[in-house]
Scaffold this motif. Structure first.
Motif, PDB file in Angstrom:
ATOM      1  N   ALA A 188      18.195   8.391   2.421  1.00 33.85           N
ATOM      2  CA  ALA A 188      18.541   7.553   1.265  1.00 33.85           C
ATOM      3  C   ALA A 188      18.199   8.207  -0.064  1.00 33.85           C
ATOM      4  O   ALA A 188      18.455   7.620  -1.122  1.00 33.85           O
ATOM      5  CB  ALA A 188      17.837   6.205   1.376  1.00 33.85           C
ATOM      6  N   GLY A 189      17.617   9.413  -0.039  1.00 29.88           N
ATOM      7  CA  GLY A 189      17.347  10.108  -1.291  1.00 29.88           C
ATOM      8  C   GLY A 189      15.923  10.564  -1.481  1.00 29.88           C
ATOM      9  O   GLY A 189      15.591  11.132  -2.523  1.00 29.88           O
ATOM     10  N   ARG A 190      15.024  10.291  -0.521  1.00 31.64           N
ATOM     11  CA  ARG A 190      13.625  10.715  -0.574  1.00 31.64           C
ATOM     12  C   ARG A 190      12.847   9.965  -1.674  1.00 31.64           C
ATOM     13  O   ARG A 190      13.411   9.207  -2.436  1.00 31.64           O
ATOM     14  CB  ARG A 190      13.499  12.230  -0.759  1.00 31.64           C
ATOM     15  N   ASN A 191      11.532  10.214  -1.676  1.00 27.61           N
ATOM     16  CA  ASN A 191      10.632   9.585  -2.651  1.00 27.61           C
ATOM     17  C   ASN A 191      10.804   8.071  -2.662  1.00 27.61           C
ATOM     18  O   ASN A 191      10.957   7.448  -3.699  1.00 27.61           O
ATOM     19  CB  ASN A 191      10.860  10.160  -4.059  1.00 27.61           C
ATOM     20  N   ARG A 192      10.760   7.481  -1.478  1.00 27.96           N
ATOM     21  CA  ARG A 192      10.920   6.033  -1.358  1.00 27.96           C
ATOM     22  C   ARG A 192      10.289   5.533  -0.065  1.00 27.96           C
ATOM     23  O   ARG A 192       9.966   6.301   0.824  1.00 27.96           O
ATOM     24  CB  ARG A 192      12.394   5.636  -1.422  1.00 27.96           C
ATOM     25  N   LEU A 224       0.824  -1.200   0.000  1.00 24.43           N
ATOM     26  CA  LEU A 224       0.000   0.000   0.000  1.00 24.43           C
ATOM     27  C   LEU A 224       0.862   1.256   0.000  1.00 24.43           C
ATOM     28  O   LEU A 224       0.573   2.225  -0.720  1.00 24.43           O
ATOM     29  CB  LEU A 224      -0.922   0.004   1.219  1.00 24.43           C
ATOM     30  N   ALA A 225       1.942   1.264   0.778  1.00 24.56           N
ATOM     31  CA  ALA A 225       2.824   2.437   0.827  1.00 24.56           C
ATOM     32  C   ALA A 225       3.408   2.739  -0.552  1.00 24.56           C
ATOM     33  O   ALA A 225       3.510   3.905  -0.948  1.00 24.56           O
ATOM     34  CB  ALA A 225       3.941   2.209   1.846  1.00 24.56           C
ATOM     35  N   GLU A 226       3.762   1.721  -1.287  1.00 24.44           N
ATOM     36  CA  GLU A 226       4.305   1.929  -2.632  1.00 24.44           C
ATOM     37  C   GLU A 226       3.248   2.508  -3.565  1.00 24.44           C
ATOM     38  O   GLU A 226       3.536   3.406  -4.367  1.00 24.44           O
ATOM     39  CB  GLU A 226       4.844   0.613  -3.185  1.00 24.44           C
ATOM     40  N   ARG A 229       2.912   6.130  -2.621  1.00 25.55           N
ATOM     41  CA  ARG A 229       4.070   6.895  -3.125  1.00 25.55           C
ATOM     42  C   ARG A 229       3.890   7.217  -4.607  1.00 25.55           C
ATOM     43  O   ARG A 229       4.126   8.361  -5.049  1.00 25.55           O
ATOM     44  CB  ARG A 229       5.349   6.095  -2.910  1.00 25.55           C
ATOM     45  N   GLN A 230       3.465   6.240  -5.381  1.00 32.74           N
ATOM     46  CA  GLN A 230       3.276   6.457  -6.810  1.00 32.74           C
ATOM     47  C   GLN A 230       2.152   7.453  -7.077  1.00 32.74           C
ATOM     48  O   GLN A 230       2.260   8.299  -7.985  1.00 32.74           O
ATOM     49  CB  GLN A 230       2.982   5.124  -7.493  1.00 32.74           C
ATOM     50  N   ALA A 231       1.067   7.374  -6.297  1.00 26.94           N
ATOM     51  CA  ALA A 231      -0.052   8.296  -6.497  1.00 26.94           C
ATOM     52  C   ALA A 231       0.355   9.737  -6.201  1.00 26.94           C
ATOM     53  O   ALA A 231      -0.016  10.667  -6.926  1.00 26.94           O
ATOM     54  CB  ALA A 231      -1.224   7.881  -5.617  1.00 26.94           C
ATOM     55  N   ILE A 232       1.121   9.938  -5.124  1.00 24.41           N
ATOM     56  CA  ILE A 232       1.569  11.291  -4.772  1.00 24.41           C
ATOM     57  C   ILE A 232       2.491  11.856  -5.847  1.00 24.41           C
ATOM     58  O   ILE A 232       2.444  13.049  -6.172  1.00 24.41           O
ATOM     59  CB  ILE A 232       2.256  11.272  -3.399  1.00 24.41           C
TER      60      ILE A 232
END
Length: 428
Positions: free
Chosen positions: A415-419, A360-362, A365-368
């Motif tokens: 680690a670079g954000r967006n993850r 669900l978190a992934e 993340r993709q929706a945002i």
């Protein structure tokens, strides 16, 4: 001894006043506050700017900025006794949360006066009165119909009266021997306990009551109170249960509006911090009782301060609303999506294990990452970093659950954000 000057009298009043007093401009920059206000504000600000009212309260009352901004009159009372729930000692049942009441007055185009007072004891008393009122309401409210059943410890129906047939549209003779949980189908969000979970609690505490939507045999739905009472054998162990189903009137629109006001974030419509904490405490108790899976996702928008600084808070507010809309449509029925403060959100997932929370978190993340807000200064996009923790990892501690999820959130930032952190394990 000379009489005190008016300035000295004013200072004496400010120091002695038992209520926190704050004077600031429309942007929240504080010009003056008394010691009582400092005692409340400084611990809440943390690493944030304690010289700005909105920034200092961002973690616990992010809606205050938008409430003030929405007030268009030249002068007047912007909010009166707006409650700020400070979740101190959230994992300790004996320590109630600290609650502040905030009143904000607009004195001029660029001048605000705010007061802060501690109403924690009053809130506890109100909660007790509401519990008593709810209890008596169940006795006094109109009842359209009621049914009684006897079920075995595994949920199998042993007997059902004619009221069960009238209420549900199912022949009581034909349902004997079937599991009541298979017959009573809920219609709505999945926060209610299943029948087998109710039996566990009723066996321990003697009874359990919950209410929610139920469906009749023809698909019609009605608001049902379900009371499960354990019937003990000679050795004290429950071998069967009595179940009472009551068809009761649904709470009215006014009560629903009040519920939304108390449980939803003023700006985004997501659950607010207070409601999220209450649900989390309830789910913690169920975890101890039933050991069902419980996962927490925390997410924080990347570089959100830069959006506010470059495009202004109205654009930032619009982005927060778009994030809420994108995430809530992806939630399972039992999930809770809440704004925890500023640009930080939380997702509570009852009956979801670590792998389910990761998936669900992934998706979140993709929706945002697809969100785009057009502004005069160009298109604003968003990404978010995620941290996940489960109650099993923290042995039932809410404080440890939140701390672990936060730790992993900041690991995703580093680690670079967006993850999402921890990252999904690769297949061997």
């Amino acid at each position: 001894m000379t009489a005190m000057s008016s300035e000295e009298q004013l200072l004496e009043f400010l120091y002695a006043c038992p209520v926190g007093l704050i004077e600031c401009d429309a942007a929240g920059d504080i010009g003056m506050m008394n010691p009582h206000a400092m005692q409340h504000l400084l611990p809440l600000a943390g690493a944030r700017d304690a010289g700005n009212l909105f920034a200092a309260l961002e973690q616990h009352a992010p809606e205050l900025r938008s409430i003030v901004a929405a007030f268009t009159a030249p002068t007047g009372r912007i909010c009166d006794g707006h409650r700020i729930f400070v979740e101190l000692g959230i994992g300790q049942r004996t320590v109630p949360p600290k609650v502040l009441a905030c009143t904000v007055m607009k004195l001029g185009p660029n001048r605000l006066m705010a007061t802060l007072s501690d109403v924690s004891a009053q809130v506890v008393q109100e909660q007790r009165l509401r519990q008593a009122d709810t209890w008596f309401a169940t006795l006094l409210d109109g009842v359209n119909d009621y049914a009684t059943l006897t079920i075995a410890s595994d949920g199998a129906i042993q007997s059902a009266d004619d009221g069960f047939t009238r209420q549900t549209g199912r022949d009581s003779a034909l349902v004997t021997g079937r599991n009541l949980g298979d017959i009573l189908t809920s219609d709505g969000p999945g926060g209610d306990l299943r029948l087998d979970e109710q039996l566990v609690i009723a066996a321990r505490e003697g009874w359990h009551l919950q209410e929610g939507w139920q469906q009749r045999a023809d698909g019609d739905r009605y608001w049902c109170q379900r009371l499960v009472v354990a019937l003990s054998s000679d050795d004290g162990h429950p071998v069967r249960f009595s179940v009472v189903l009551r068809d009761v009137p649904r709470r009215g629109d006014a009560a629903e509006d009040l519920r939304r006001l108390l449980t939803c974030d003023h700006l985004t419509g997501a659950a607010n911090r207070r409601h999220f904490s209450q649900v989390l405490a309830r789910e913690q108790r169920l975890w101890h009782d039933l050991r069902q899976s419980l996962s927490l996702i925390v997410l924080d928008l990347d570089h959100f301060k830069a959006v506010n600084d470059r495009h202004g808070h109205p654009v930032g507010d619009q982005l927060l609303c778009r994030v809420t809309d994108a995430c809530t449509v992806l939630l399972p029925p039992c999930g809770i999506f809440a704004r925890l403060g500023g640009e930080e959100f939380g997702v509570l997932l009852p009956r979801h294990d670590h792998d389910q929370a990761m998936r669900l978190a992934e998706h979140l993340r993709q929706a945002i990452a697809t969100i785009a807000v057009d502004t005069p200064n160009g298109t604003v996009t968003a990404t978010a970093s995620f941290g996940i923790a489960t109650m099993d990892e923290t042995e039932g501690s809410i404080d440890a659950l939140i701390a672990l999820a936060d730790e992993r959130l900041y690991a995703a930032k580093r680690a670079g954000r967006n993850r999402v952190h921890p990252p999904r394990a690769r297949a061997a």
